[in-house]
Motif scaffolding. Structure first.
Motif, PDB file in Angstrom:
ATOM      1  N   ASN A   1      -3.746  13.483   4.858  1.00  0.00           N
ATOM      2  CA  ASN A   1      -4.413  14.042   3.678  1.00  0.00           C
ATOM      3  C   ASN A   1      -4.560  15.547   3.789  1.00  0.00           C
TER       4      ASN A   1
ATOM      5  N   ASN B   1      -6.526  14.702  -0.771  1.00  0.00           N
ATOM      6  CA  ASN B   1      -5.374  14.105  -1.474  1.00  0.00           C
ATOM      7  C   ASN B   1      -4.355  13.603  -0.464  1.00  0.00           C
ATOM      8  N   LEU B   2      -3.712  12.483  -0.796  1.00  0.00           N
ATOM      9  CA  LEU B   2      -2.678  11.954   0.102  1.00  0.00           C
ATOM     10  C   LEU B   2      -1.470  12.886   0.114  1.00  0.00           C
TER      11      LEU B   2
ATOM     12  N   HIS C   1       7.325   9.313   2.998  1.00  0.00           N
ATOM     13  CA  HIS C   1       6.993   8.493   4.172  1.00  0.00           C
ATOM     14  C   HIS C   1       7.897   8.964   5.307  1.00  0.00           C
TER      15      HIS C   1
ATOM     16  N   LYS D   1       0.845  -1.192   0.000  1.00  0.00           N
ATOM     17  CA  LYS D   1       0.000   0.000   0.000  1.00  0.00           C
ATOM     18  C   LYS D   1       0.887   1.252   0.000  1.00  0.00           C
ATOM     19  N   HIS D   2       0.656   2.164  -0.930  1.00  0.00           N
ATOM     20  CA  HIS D   2       1.431   3.416  -1.060  1.00  0.00           C
ATOM     21  C   HIS D   2       2.935   3.162  -1.206  1.00  0.00           C
TER      22      HIS D   2
ATOM     23  N   THR E   1       4.850   1.432   0.624  1.00  0.00           N
ATOM     24  CA  THR E   1       5.523   1.542   1.934  1.00  0.00           C
ATOM     25  C   THR E   1       6.492   0.379   2.136  1.00  0.00           C
TER      26      THR E   1
ATOM     27  N   ARG F   1       4.760  10.900  -2.932  1.00  0.00           N
ATOM     28  CA  ARG F   1       4.626  11.488  -1.598  1.00  0.00           C
ATOM     29  C   ARG F   1       5.555  10.811  -0.590  1.00  0.00           C
TER      30      ARG F   1
ATOM     31  N   GLU G   1      -2.230   7.816   7.624  1.00  0.00           N
ATOM     32  CA  GLU G   1      -2.314   8.463   6.311  1.00  0.00           C
ATOM     33  C   GLU G   1      -2.584   9.941   6.568  1.00  0.00           C
TER      34      GLU G   1
ATOM     35  N   ILE H   1       2.746   9.519   4.321  1.00  0.00           N
ATOM     36  CA  ILE H   1       2.536   8.456   5.311  1.00  0.00           C
ATOM     37  C   ILE H   1       3.373   8.859   6.522  1.00  0.00           C
TER      38      ILE H   1
END
Length: 674
Positions: free
Chosen positions: A396, A401-402, A439, A11-12, A14, A437, A394, A405
């Motif tokens: 936002n 919008n993301l 982390h 996911k994302h 990560t 984006r 998460e 993380i």
């Protein structure tokens, strides 16, 4: 299959922590190194003339997978290490240093970079592109690209040796921290200690199958002991133990490591044509040169010393009155400061802690970020983590919008180094139209919840959480094209501005009302406590300032001019003489555990904490003027500072936000020094 060698199917994207085996790291690093070398060869052997895209951008995006793997590895080596991991680090570090040197000292690659650099005026570059080009060119010229071959090979030797020495330095400090315990079996020796500190010490003893209570050199255990324990002899014992970490002529002694690191840093600087290590480092800082730093520190020293001496006399007189003590020693400082603070303000950490439940404070930081920057934090449970204490979120923006993380990791454990820090597992950048984006993680060492109580923070820990969260916001709100200019990749004496400015909200009634609620009753912290927190904020600020200046001056003594350190203890004592208030403790030496400058990246940069305080006091004065949650000021701060990373000179960014250069008056006023 080695999970680290392919794109993470998570996911994302990560990090797949639970699937990584220790045995994966070395092959993944080797694979990453050979991949990076291939990418460099492609740039060098490109038959087209050098351009910004085929040389500078191509170089910027080379080694992405290797960076990802090594970031995960070194972050965990700080937060969740083991002996096997430390051995691996000793093997991996020199390999990375060698690769870095292979790239920097590659004459053909440098020729291409120089060709682009020489025509920079005619290239029509954006501000960010121009900054990247300048940074790449200097990255090579400042690190040996212009040296003759024999000097290049000496540079490689120095860098490889420094990489190993820094790791060993840190491992020794961690080992010494872990090797000491104060085991108390007599209950009367606990007099004065807060009950949750006692409870934590009892749990620790239980976990080691021992009777009684165990205190350690980890800050959540050590700090309350020297602050509250009435037994002066035991305070002395643990304080001396804390001060002699890696200064005990045993296998973990760091004295020779300090001497070698200092000598090699100067040799490296001179090899590159600089007068000293500080001259080399400060060329890429707001402060520019050692003279400017020294005059900044000495100017503050001149202003703070009279206040510190007054405060020390006041503290000495108080200890005399209370316990007929003639001479304050280092193990008395925190104890009598706390007692005097209680007498003057009737306010101690034990009164405040019930209002600072860790979870509430974290949610308070989230809410402040929401009101200022429109961010929301949602805890998620389907992102992998490296330890059960870690929480994942998460983040936002207001449009859903993301943004990032976010990982939080708050409690001490055996494989985790002391202190608090922010780091990232993946940077932000824009490539092929996709805004990747970041982390981001913050790591602290707060008191764990016990069987009867949640984790309750001291006010100092509250400001620590907000401080690291400020760094995290700098990382999370990053919005730049290139990873090496993104987030906290800024001049070192600018990096503490976002973190230190966030601490200011901890003192504001409007912000405290959000999160400072009694963990049992839900009652908001009483206004009189808030007034006292503000009033006591500058309590003994002169002494605290002198302490920070002593570290900055020591750093500059080691690095500001070529020196030969014969005796680490003597050298340190002389350097800190102008700031000394307490008598020296013969068994102690601070340099050998001064990880900021000998293991971390703060060499010639420790002054930047004070430098950034000038920036943060000036910046927060702007918020106070317009309202601490003023959307317009927050937007200016976000757009000109937090999202810009290192794309422009920090003073340019600061002036865009503030409309002027920072003035030190705001700091001196806040600190009660004028």
């Amino acid at each position: 299959m080695n999970i680290l060698i392919k794109h993470f199917n998570t996911k994302h994207n990560t990090a797949p922590f639970s699937q990584i085996k220790l045995s994966d790291y070395l092959p993944a690093v080797k694979e990453g190194i050979s991949e990076t070398k291939k990418e460099i060869d492609e740039i060098v052997n490109n038959s087209d003339a050098p351009t910004f895209a085929n040389t500078i951008e191509a170089l910027e995006f080379s080694g992405t997978q290797l960076d990802r793997v090594t970031t995960i590895f070194f972050n965990l080596n700080s937060a969740e290490t083991s002996e096997e991991m430390q051995k691996l680090a000793q093997e991996i570090s020199p390999m990375l240093t060698e690769l870095s040197n292979d790239i920097t000292l590659n004459a053909n690659l440098f020729q291409r970079i120089k060709a682009v650099y020489d025509q920079r005026e005619s290239l029509n570059l954006t501000t960010e592109q121009a900054t990247l080009l300048d940074k790449k060119y200097k990255g090579f010229s400042r690190n040996g690209a212009l040296l003759a071959e024999d000097k290049k090979s000496r540079l490689r030797e120095i860098d490889a040796e420094l990489a190993k020495l820094k790791l060993t330095f840190g491992e020794n400090v961690l080992a010494e921290t872990n090797n000491y315990e104060l085991h108390i079996t007599n209950e009367s020796d606990l007099k004065g200690l807060p009950e949750d500190t006692i409870e934590t010490a009892r749990s620790l003893a239980k976990s080691k199958d021992k009777e009684g209570w165990i205190f350690t050199l980890d800050v959540p255990s050590y700090s309350p002991f020297v602050t509250y324990a009435d037994n002066r002899e035991l305070r002395k014992e643990i304080a001396i133990a804390y001060g002699k970490k890696a200064f005990q002529s045993n296998e973990f002694d760091n004295q020779e490591n300090v001497k070698k690191i200092v000598a090699l840093r100067h040799e490296r600087a001179q090899l590159l044509g600089y007068e000293s290590h500080s001259h080399f480092v400060l060329e890429e800082r707001m402060a520019q040169n050692p003279d400017k730093v020294k005059s900044f520190l000495n100017d503050l020293l001149g202003k703070a010393k009279p206040a510190a001496e007054r405060e020390f006399s006041q503290l000495t007189a108080f200890a005399k009155k209370l316990d007929n003590l003639d001479q304050l020693e280092k193990w008395d400082g925190a104890y009598y400061s706390e007692k005097l603070k209680q007498e003057l303000f009737n306010l101690d950490d034990e009164k405040l802690k019930p209002y600072f439940k860790l979870q509430n404070v974290q949610e308070g930081a989230f809410e402040v970020a929401k009101r200022l920057f429109g961010l929301t934090f949602t805890e998620v449970f389907d992102i992998d983590k490296y330890h059960e204490d870690v929480h994942t979120f998460e983040v936002n923006d207001a449009n859903g919008n993301l943004v990032a993380i976010f990982y939080s990791d708050f409690f001490p454990r055996k494989g985790k180094r002391n202190g608090a820090w922010m780091t990232s597992f993946k940077p932000q950048y824009i490539k092929e139209g996709i805004n990747e984006r970041p982390h981001v993680s913050i790591v602290c060492n707060f008191t764990k919840p016990t069987e009867t109580k949640p984790s309750l923070l001291t006010f100092n820990e509250v400001t620590t959480l907000f401080h690291e969260f400020g760094h995290a916001l700098h990382g999370m709100l990053a919005n730049t094209t290139y990873p090496s200019l993104s987030g906290t990749s800024v001049y070192w004496d600018f990096v503490e501005l976002p973190s230190q400015v966030m601490e200011n909200w901890c003192y504001e009634p409007e912000a405290l009302a959000i999160f400072a609620k009694h963990y049992e009753t839900g009652e908001i912290i009483p206004q009189e406590y808030v007034d006292k927190i503000k009033e006591s904020a500058s309590f003994l600020e002169g002494i605290a300032t002198l302490r920070q200046l002593s570290f900055g001056l020591l750093d500059m003594e080691y690095h500001g001019k070529p020196v030969v350190v014969d005796n680490v203890k003597t050298f340190e004592k002389t350097a800190m003489e102008p700031t000394a208030l307490y008598p020296d403790v013969a068994e102690n030496c601070m340099s050998v555990s001064f990880s900021h400058i000998f293991q971390g990246g703060y060499s010639s940069g420790y002054y930047s904490y004070k430098w950034a305080e000038v920036l943060d006091a000036d910046a927060f004065a702007y918020f106070q003027e317009k309202g601490i949650f003023n959307k317009e000021v927050a937007a200016k701060f976000k757009d000109n500072v937090l999202s810009q990373g290192g794309t422009e000179h920090p003073m340019t960014l600061y002036k865009k936000f503030r409309g002027q250069e920072p003035k030190p008056e705001a700091l001196l006023k806040r600190a009660g020094l004028i």
